[in-house]
Design an enzyme around this catalytic site. Structure first.
Site, PDB file in Angstrom:
ATOM      1  N   ARG A  28      13.995  93.274   0.610  1.00 49.30           N
ATOM      2  CA  ARG A  28      14.167  94.143  -0.504  1.00 49.30           C
ATOM      3  C   ARG A  28      15.571  94.019  -1.052  1.00 49.30           C
ATOM      4  NH1 ARG A  28      14.711  99.263   0.750  1.00 49.30           N
ATOM      5  NH2 ARG A  28      12.803  99.397   2.091  1.00 49.30           N
ATOM      6  N   TYR A  61      12.211  95.718 -28.795  1.00 51.78           N
ATOM      7  CA  TYR A  61      10.815  95.309 -27.938  1.00 51.78           C
ATOM      8  C   TYR A  61      10.134  96.500 -27.809  1.00 51.78           C
ATOM      9  CZ  TYR A  61       8.008  93.510 -24.070  1.00 51.78           C
ATOM     10  OH  TYR A  61       7.078  93.444 -23.505  1.00 51.78           O
ATOM     11  N   ASP A  92      20.166  93.297 -24.697  1.00 51.96           N
ATOM     12  CA  ASP A  92      19.000  92.304 -24.342  1.00 51.96           C
ATOM     13  C   ASP A  92      19.227  91.187 -24.895  1.00 51.96           C
ATOM     14  OD1 ASP A  92      16.349  91.178 -24.052  1.00 51.96           O
ATOM     15  OD2 ASP A  92      15.329  93.243 -24.103  1.00 51.96           O
ATOM     16  N   LYS A 110      10.522  84.816 -20.165  1.00 52.83           N
ATOM     17  CA  LYS A 110      10.354  84.136 -21.408  1.00 52.83           C
ATOM     18  C   LYS A 110      11.216  82.875 -21.177  1.00 52.83           C
ATOM     19  CE  LYS A 110       8.464  88.139 -22.294  1.00 52.83           C
ATOM     20  NZ  LYS A 110       9.371  89.153 -23.034  1.00 52.83           N
TER      21      LYS A 110
HETATM   22  C1  LIG Z   1       9.176  90.609 -23.097  1.00 52.95           C
HETATM   23  C2  LIG Z   1      10.323  91.275 -22.912  1.00 52.95           C
HETATM   24  C3  LIG Z   1      10.836  92.428 -22.333  1.00 52.95           C
HETATM   25  C4  LIG Z   1      10.340  92.748 -21.056  1.00 52.95           C
HETATM   26  O1  LIG Z   1      10.109  91.888 -20.038  1.00 52.95           O
HETATM   27  P1  LIG Z   1       8.997  91.671 -18.849  1.00 52.95           P
HETATM   28  O2  LIG Z   1       9.415  90.454 -18.264  1.00 52.95           O
HETATM   29  O3  LIG Z   1       7.867  91.480 -19.900  1.00 52.95           O
HETATM   30  O4  LIG Z   1       8.886  93.067 -18.347  1.00 52.95           O
HETATM   31  C5  LIG Z   1      12.146  92.926 -22.753  1.00 52.95           C
HETATM   32  N1  LIG Z   1      12.796  92.642 -23.838  1.00 52.95           N
HETATM   33  C6  LIG Z   1      12.469  91.445 -24.461  1.00 52.95           C
HETATM   34  C7  LIG Z   1      13.308  91.442 -25.935  1.00 52.95           C
HETATM   35  C8  LIG Z   1      11.244  90.915 -24.553  1.00 52.95           C
HETATM   36  O5  LIG Z   1      10.644  89.910 -25.209  1.00 52.95           O
END
Ligand SMILES: *Cc1c(COP(=O)(O)O)cnc(C)c1O
Length: 381
Positions: free
Chosen positions: A50, A102, A174, A199
């Site tokens: 963890r 998002y 982000d 992504k």
């Molecule tokens: C997909 C996404 C998230 C969330 O990520 P997950 O891996 O799906 O939990 C946050 N910010 C952006 C810009 C995203 O495209």
């Protein structure tokens, strides 16, 4: 050795290969939950997974290096990383966000954060003056997505840093859409960078992951303590998959961007397409700011078509392209934000941002661009 980003994506900070048992070139998957102690009060460097794991550590070190961070923690998803970061805030705190965000982030702000007494408001962060006016007495952080999801608005991160300095705020960015290959917000003054590793970093639509990168050692230490406490860690096998994905991040990003440039221009010429949102088009409102703060425009395109019927027809007719949520992978995906990623965003906000039933989002992959054009062409007919 001070290597370039392409090299660091493959070897981390070092030349790597000599460090693994038996000279393994690929990072072994340490699929274990715990580690034996060589003696009382003695540790091999790893105790319990963890907290840390060698496969995950190598991934974290790679992402740390790519973002120029002081530390990066690997989480089980992008939302897990955002949830971890929100633990820094509490009752009475206010967070000021980009209004185009998002959908999952909005859901977290409106449910989990509100319940804990954290208030959140949204503003057009592409306008620095109005953003500064929206700062309140109890504002603790600015939360920015640039380019934003899904209308590709670009926020001037240096201007946000100036506001953050004047009001003593944390700057959170982000960076999922451009990835560290094209943009490094920490070098522009951000305190924290978030990634959905699901992504571009992973790049193959085969696993979930998230990262929280810190610029300041004090905050990094606090995040490490929370990370170990909450248990939002990334599993060893998933760490391996993301590490493998990152090796090809530069070539994927370049090819995806190349395809996106061609597709954005092509979409703009189609009769049934009314508007194209792509940061790489000089006529895009955020083009110049993005040029100043990023090394590329990425491969996310949104566009509106002439009617809701056309939008539905395109989604149902595409063959090579899949109608699916998510983005950033080698496969081209088409999303209907109104029904998918942004279903939980208030209808009046969606309307104001232009996320209507005619609005589609395209994550461009690495297929041959002529095949993508052919597919979209027949779907739009
Ligand atoms: C997909 C996404 C998230 C969330 O990520 P997950 O891996 O799906 O939990 C946050 N910010 C952006 C810009 C995203 O495209």
């Amino acid at each position: 050795m001070d290597c370039r980003i392409e090299t660091r994506c493959i070897h981390g900070q070092t030349d790597g290969s000599a460090e693994h048992p038996y000279g393994a070139i690929s990072t072994p998957i340490y699929q274990t939950a715990t580690f034996a102690h060589p003696g009382v009060g003695v540790s091999s460097g790893y105790d319990y997974v963890r907290e840390s794991n060698p496969t995950r550590r190598e991934l974290e070190e790679t992402v740390r290096s790519l973002e120029g961070a002081c530390d990066a923690v690997a989480c089980s998803s992008g939302m897990a990383a955002q949830g971890l970061l929100m633990e820094l805030f509490g009752e009475g705190d206010h967070i000021l966000c980009s209004e185009d965000l998002y959908g999952g982030a909005v859901r977290m702000f409106e449910t989990v954060c509100r319940k804990r007494g954290i208030s959140v408001s949204y503003t057009d962060t592409t306008d620095a003056a109005s953003t500064e006016q929206a700062v309140r007495e109890n504002t603790r952080a600015l939360y920015i997505e640039t380019p934003s999801n899904p209308t590709m608005r670009v926020t001037d991160l240096r201007a946000m840093r100036e506001i953050a300095d004047r009001h003593g705020l944390l700057l959170i960015v982000d960076n999922t859409f451009l990835s560290p290959y094209f943009q490094n917000p920490l070098s522009l003054g951000a305190d924290f960078v978030l990634h959905s590793g699901t992504k571009f970093l992973g790049g193959h639509n085969d696993t979930l992951a998230g990262f929280l990168c810190s610029r300041d050692p004090g905050w990094a230490e606090e995040i490490r303590a929370l990370y170990k406490t909450i248990g939002c860690c990334l599993a060893p096998f998933d760490s391996f998959l993301i590490l493998r994905g990152i090796k090809t991040l530069p070539v994927r990003m370049e090819r995806q961007q190349e395809n996106a440039q061609i597709l954005a221009r092509w979409l703009g010429e189609q009769e049934r397409v009314e508007k194209v949102y792509y940061v790489g088009l000089p006529e895009h409102p955020g083009y110049e700011i993005n040029q100043r703060q990023a090394r590329g425009s990425g491969s996310m395109i949104s566009f509106t078509v002439d009617s809701a019927e056309t939008a539905r027809r395109v989604l149902e007719r595409v063959k090579i392209i899949s109608y699916a949520e998510s983005l950033g992978g080698v496969e081209t995906l088409l999303t209907y934000p109104m029904l998918q990623t942004h279903a939980d965003v208030a209808p009046e906000v969606r309307e104001r941002l232009g996320i209507t039933d005619r609005f589609l989002r395209l994550s461009v992959g690495i297929e041959h661009v002529d095949d993508l054009i052919c597919d979209l062409g027949q779907a739009l007919e």
